[in-house]
Design a protein around this motif. Structure first.
Motif, PDB file in Angstrom:
ATOM      1  N   VAL A  50       0.860  -1.179   0.000  1.00 16.11           N
ATOM      2  CA  VAL A  50       0.000   0.000   0.000  1.00 16.11           C
ATOM      3  C   VAL A  50       0.896   1.228   0.000  1.00 16.11           C
ATOM      4  N   VAL A  51       0.717   2.102  -0.966  1.00 14.53           N
ATOM      5  CA  VAL A  51       1.516   3.325  -1.058  1.00 14.53           C
ATOM      6  C   VAL A  51       0.693   4.478  -0.471  1.00 14.53           C
ATOM      7  N   GLY A  52       1.177   5.026   0.634  1.00 14.15           N
ATOM      8  CA  GLY A  52       0.452   6.106   1.307  1.00 14.15           C
ATOM      9  C   GLY A  52      -0.063   5.655   2.663  1.00 14.15           C
ATOM     10  N   PHE A  53      -0.040   6.593   3.634  1.00 12.12           N
ATOM     11  CA  PHE A  53      -0.373   6.220   5.006  1.00 12.12           C
ATOM     12  C   PHE A  53      -1.348   7.214   5.628  1.00 12.12           C
ATOM     13  N   GLY A  54      -2.253   7.739   4.792  1.00 11.67           N
ATOM     14  CA  GLY A  54      -3.348   8.536   5.322  1.00 11.67           C
ATOM     15  C   GLY A  54      -4.495   7.631   5.717  1.00 11.67           C
ATOM     16  N   LYS A  55      -5.697   8.179   5.764  1.00 12.81           N
ATOM     17  CA  LYS A  55      -6.865   7.414   6.184  1.00 12.81           C
ATOM     18  C   LYS A  55      -7.094   6.210   5.272  1.00 12.81           C
ATOM     19  N   SER A  56      -7.049   6.411   3.955  1.00  7.84           N
ATOM     20  CA  SER A  56      -7.295   5.299   3.028  1.00  7.84           C
ATOM     21  C   SER A  56      -6.214   4.242   3.138  1.00  7.84           C
ATOM     22  N   GLY A  57      -4.938   4.664   3.202  1.00 11.32           N
ATOM     23  CA  GLY A  57      -3.843   3.711   3.321  1.00 11.32           C
ATOM     24  C   GLY A  57      -3.956   2.877   4.580  1.00 11.32           C
ATOM     25  N   LEU A  58      -4.331   3.536   5.666  1.00 19.76           N
ATOM     26  CA  LEU A  58      -4.506   2.830   6.934  1.00 19.76           C
ATOM     27  C   LEU A  58      -5.623   1.788   6.830  1.00 19.76           C
ATOM     28  N   THR A 101      -2.879   7.329  -2.473  1.00 15.33           N
ATOM     29  CA  THR A 101      -2.134   8.579  -2.602  1.00 15.33           C
ATOM     30  C   THR A 101      -3.033   9.776  -2.899  1.00 15.33           C
ATOM     31  N   GLY A 102      -4.309   9.641  -2.575  1.00 16.34           N
ATOM     32  CA  GLY A 102      -5.194  10.781  -2.695  1.00 16.34           C
ATOM     33  C   GLY A 102      -5.710  11.017  -4.098  1.00 16.34           C
ATOM     34  N   PHE A 103      -6.233  12.222  -4.289  1.00 13.17           N
ATOM     35  CA  PHE A 103      -6.913  12.575  -5.532  1.00 13.17           C
ATOM     36  C   PHE A 103      -6.457  13.936  -6.025  1.00 13.17           C
ATOM     37  N   LYS A 104      -6.638  14.169  -7.306  1.00 16.99           N
ATOM     38  CA  LYS A 104      -6.318  15.467  -7.902  1.00 16.99           C
ATOM     39  C   LYS A 104      -7.589  16.321  -7.923  1.00 16.99           C
TER      40      LYS A 104
END
Length: 513
Positions: free
Chosen positions: A205-213, A371-374
């Motif tokens: 999983v790339v990214g450790f914000g809410k979605s990554g968690l 990794t979020g959204f644009k």
């Protein structure tokens, strides 16, 4: 007189609120939603996703949570049911067109970049200005153009246009022999399909914000240490294990007028600036208090997860994450079900991920980008006019007066793009403000004055959030921000009875009913 037609793009929380308040002011709204259901980001999400904030901070001011929802952090199924109940209660469903994707909007009317007043006249509805909204029926692929008097964009930032990092040639997902997807695609799967997708696989999983968690926890619970899930991320952010650090409700630390006195605010006068300077050690102390609690409650020091910046900075940029059941997460890390890999830079090779600083190779069957959204690109691209597109993307932050209208884009508002620590009631206040503007309850100032106010908020973000100043956020200043909206609308910003109560008690959605 004919009712003014207002097009609302999106039927998430902001779209529902905009629709409800348009109806209450006598306008004729039409809501376009590309999906098959209302709810925005909540309509398609991960199996284990719950509300990030306590439900008392995340509710409609005139439609509280039902007594049947007893958990302080409801599940996404409960949240969707709550939204549907709201839409039914206020009879919004007849005004919502599902399976209706807005392909673009174009302005039909006089326009000049030299206008000194919004819309040229300062009036909300100029006599000869209209928007053409091009809508595709996603079931029949037919196109229809709607001509309306005003547009409210409720597109949201966390949906539709995924942010995938750029890689040098030969180092991106194209060389990877496994599957690489965005968390948006994972969330769109039904829960059984999602389980099958990751079961028995080595997932990165790339990214450790809410979605990554959320994704990492799901993968680890499905696969265990036999097929560990690795989280690859750039930097640490503060993760709250609960909403009562050292037994003090978080709302008393960041949602009171007293807590606002500790920080400099955009547009403050000399006295408030002096008070903020004198009390800034208290603000520093509150931040350190929360940080010490997180360090005590969770083993972030043991796993090298202590952020290099303050908790206050994450709060103001809306980058804090609520981590429910932290013991379960760190048990998974301890047992090897979840592995953590912090790195400023990585690339792909045929069998997985390459950590470039030490040449570590992480084998993977599947890579999921959380990794979020644009969001800015999504907002920009809905405009057919390149001039309006440049207005949206021409500065680091989307330049919106009161975080709602662009001074140089006529007859249009944007609700829900700029974040708060509780997005629902922030969107409700903005919906009230926009519809009060539409009915003529007040007028916005000149274009020049609006731009000066936007610049003040930009400077606040630079001073308080540093490298995260580009984020459209009012984090930790909800009361100060709502005060501006209340004053514009002629409402008393002091929503409680008594000076001490107004100063010391937390503010929440029900205060603005």
């Amino acid at each position: 007189m004919d009712k003014k037609q207002v097009a609302i793009v999106g039927a998430g929380i902001s779209g529902l609120l905009a629709c409800k308040y348009c109806l209450s002011k006598g306008f004729n709204p039409i809501v376009f939603e590309s999906e098959s259901d209302i709810g925005g980001v909540w309509a398609k999400t991960f199996k284990t996703t719950r509300l990030q904030a306590p439900k008392a901070l995340y509710q409609f001011s005139d439609f509280p949570w039902p007594p049947s929802v007893t958990d302080d952090f409801p599940t996404h199924q409960q949240i969707l049911a709550y939204f549907r109940s709201y839409a039914t209660h206020f009879d919004l469903i007849p005004y919502i067109k599902l399976h209706s994707r807005v392909k673009g909007i174009s302005y039909d009317g006089p326009y000049s970049e030299t206008w000194s007043l919004w819309n040229g006249t300062g009036e909300t509805f100029p006599s000869n200005g209209k928007w053409n909204v091009t809508v595709e029926d996603t079931q029949t692929a037919t196109i229809q153009v709607y001509t309306v008097d005003f547009v409210i964009l409720c597109l949201g930032r966390f949906k539709d246009v995924p942010n995938i990092p750029d890689f040098p040639a030969g180092k991106g997902p194209v060389v990877f022999h496994g599957q690489a997807i965005h968390s948006m695609e994972y969330a769109a799967m039904d829960h059984e399909t999602a389980t099958k997708f990751v079961k028995g696989k080595k997932v990165v999983v790339v990214g450790f914000g809410k979605s990554g968690l959320d994704v990492a926890r799901e993968c680890s619970s499905i696969n265990g240490p036999e097929h560990p899930c690795t989280i690859v991320y750039r930097r640490d952010h503060w993760k709250l294990p609960d909403w009562a650090p050292w037994g003090i409700p978080f709302t008393y630390l960041y949602f009171t007028r007293f807590s606002h006195l500790f920080v400099h605010k955009p547009g403050e006068g000399f006295l408030l600036s002096l008070i903020a300077t004198l009390l800034s050690p208290l603000g520093w102390g509150v931040s350190k208090l929360v940080e010490s609690y997180i360090k005590n409650k969770t083993p972030i020091s043991k796993f090298d997860m202590v952020p290099q910046h303050s908790f206050a900075k994450d709060t103001r940029a809306c980058l804090i994450t609520y981590m429910p059941d932290p013991d379960d997460f760190f048990d998974a890390v301890e047992k090897g079900s979840i592995k953590l890999q912090k790195t400023p830079k990585f690339s792909f090779y045929d069998k997985g991920i390459l950590i470039e600083e030490d040449n570590t190779r992480i084998e993977a069957d599947t890579v999921i980008f959380a990794t979020g959204f644009k969001g800015a690109e999504k907002l920009k691209n809905i405009f057919e006019s390149s001039t309006f597109q440049n207005f949206i993307s021409g500065s680091p932050r989307i330049p919106l007066y009161r975080e709602c209208i662009h001074p140089r884009i006529p007859q249009l508002a944007i609700i829900g793009f700029s974040e708060g620590l509780s997005n629902l009631y922030v969107s409700e206040m903005r919906s009230k403000w926009v519809t009060a503007l539409l009915e003529g309850a007040f007028k916005v100032p000149s274009v020049d004055e609006m731009q000066k106010d936007i610049a003040r908020w930009d400077e606040y973000m630079k001073q308080s959030s540093g490298e995260y100043h580009y984020r459209s956020s009012i984090g930790a200043l909800e009361i100060w921000y709502n005060d501006q909206l209340c004053k514009d609308m002629g409402m008393n910003p002091l929503r409680k009875n008594g000076a001490l109560v107004n100063l010391l008690e937390p503010y929440g959605p029900l205060d603005y009913a």
